[in-house]
Design an enzyme around this catalytic site. Sequence first.
Site, PDB file in Angstrom:
ATOM      1  CB  CYS A  79       3.369  -0.671  -5.555  1.00  0.00           C
ATOM      2  SG  CYS A  79       3.546   1.074  -5.084  1.00  0.00           S
ATOM      3  CG  HIS A 165      -4.708  -3.803   1.088  1.00  0.00           C
ATOM      4  ND1 HIS A 165      -4.136  -2.568   1.247  1.00  0.00           N
ATOM      5  CD2 HIS A 165      -4.165  -4.342  -0.040  1.00  0.00           C
ATOM      6  CE1 HIS A 165      -3.292  -2.353   0.260  1.00  0.00           C
ATOM      7  NE2 HIS A 165      -3.278  -3.413  -0.539  1.00  0.00           N
ATOM      8  CD  GLU A 214       1.762   2.153   1.379  1.00  0.00           C
ATOM      9  OE1 GLU A 214       2.659   1.353   1.023  1.00  0.00           O
ATOM     10  OE2 GLU A 214       1.396   3.117   0.682  1.00  0.00           O
ATOM     11  CB  CYS A 223      -2.019   3.166  -0.048  1.00  0.00           C
ATOM     12  SG  CYS A 223      -1.715   1.393  -0.182  1.00  0.00           S
ATOM     13  N   GLY A 226      -4.324   0.078  -1.677  1.00  0.00           N
ATOM     14  CA  GLY A 226      -5.175   0.295  -0.499  1.00  0.00           C
ATOM     15  C   GLY A 226      -6.503   0.929  -0.870  1.00  0.00           C
TER      16      GLY A 226
HETATM   17  N1  LIG Z   1       3.318  -1.312   1.372  1.00  0.00           N
HETATM   18  C1  LIG Z   1       2.691  -2.185   0.359  1.00  0.00           C
HETATM   19  C2  LIG Z   1       3.345  -1.966  -1.018  1.00  0.00           C
HETATM   20  C3  LIG Z   1       3.054  -0.568  -1.609  1.00  0.00           C
HETATM   21  C4  LIG Z   1       1.590  -0.319  -1.796  1.00  0.00           C
HETATM   22  C5  LIG Z   1       1.174   1.132  -2.083  1.00  0.00           C
HETATM   23  N2  LIG Z   1       2.222   2.117  -2.057  1.00  0.00           N
HETATM   24  C6  LIG Z   1       0.318   1.229  -3.347  1.00  0.00           C
HETATM   25  O1  LIG Z   1       0.310   2.287  -4.005  1.00  0.00           O
HETATM   26  O2  LIG Z   1      -0.403   0.232  -3.643  1.00  0.00           O
HETATM   27  C7  LIG Z   1       2.866  -3.659   0.786  1.00  0.00           C
HETATM   28  O3  LIG Z   1       3.830  -3.955   1.512  1.00  0.00           O
HETATM   29  O4  LIG Z   1       2.033  -4.488   0.373  1.00  0.00           O
END
Ligand SMILES: N[C@H](CCC[C@H](N)C(=O)O)C(=O)O
Length: 284
Positions: A79, A165, A214, A223, A226
């Site tokens: 994250c 991703h 997400e 994100c 992301g």
């Molecule tokens: N939903 C993402 C985790 C949080 C990623 C995002 N909030 C960031 O800032 O990288 C997953 O399940 O891989």
Amino acid sequence: MTGAATLRFSKMHGAGNDFVVLDLRGGRPAPTPALARALGDRHAGVGFDQLLTIEDPGQAGAVARYRIWNADGSAAQQCGNGARCVAAWLQRDGAAAGDAFVLEAPPGPVTVQALGAGRYALALGRPRFEPADLPFLADAAQASYRLDVDGEAVGFGIASMGNPHAVLEVPDVATAEVGRLGPGLQARAEFPEGVNVGFAQVLAPDRIRLRVYERGAGETLACGSGACAAVAVLARRGRVGRHVFVELPGGTLEITWPGDDSPVTMAGPTAFVFEGDFLLEQNE
Ligand SMILES: N[C@H](CCC[C@H](N)C(=O)O)C(=O)O
């Protein structure tokens, strides 16, 4: 409430991607998925996109270890926005002396550089593009893939930042059908552990707009991993350069990926919002 068991937490966000941060150092137990869902509930709980835990490091040289749970209770491997907030939290706590330090994350070490005014630059490791890295069920690595969503052939690239991703290039993020294509791709069996779905609009070699649906949280205001994945996929296609400003609905992140064997560095803001005590018994 006297005598009730409570859980001290910090509420933070990074470019609008919001978090609850728990200090579990000293061996306090990890949250269960049910507790993460209760804490993350935006009506009956505190509300967050992700829950971040700060824990004692296992690796020499790391100030602390962090782990991540999505609002649906699922664990995540990375994250980016959350890691910046963990860095800010540790600096405020005094655990991180100086402006450069290392955090231990599920995929590996994350090096941190405090930039001042709540901004942090983090090296999040090398992006990986093999289908098995996500996992994504495909025969071989390709520059792009196509899957059917509701009868529509959807083209995308893939990258792992430790978490999975898929990146779609779109003409205009404002009209991208994020709420339909995001869950539609996530539901495909080719992503057995789910996927974060990015919708990227190239504005210039050093600037894109991005929206991300997400895994485990839905569309978020930003994100970090992301943004790294989108730049990695688009840079390999020659659609952008190696230093890109990524405009997300909640703010802009600065991504640098000097070369294919280099880590991706992400720079961006952090903010403390409030501190609180979550009442455990009545809310689990
Ligand atoms: N939903 C993402 C985790 C949080 C990623 C995002 N909030 C960031 O800032 O990288 C997953 O399940 O891989």
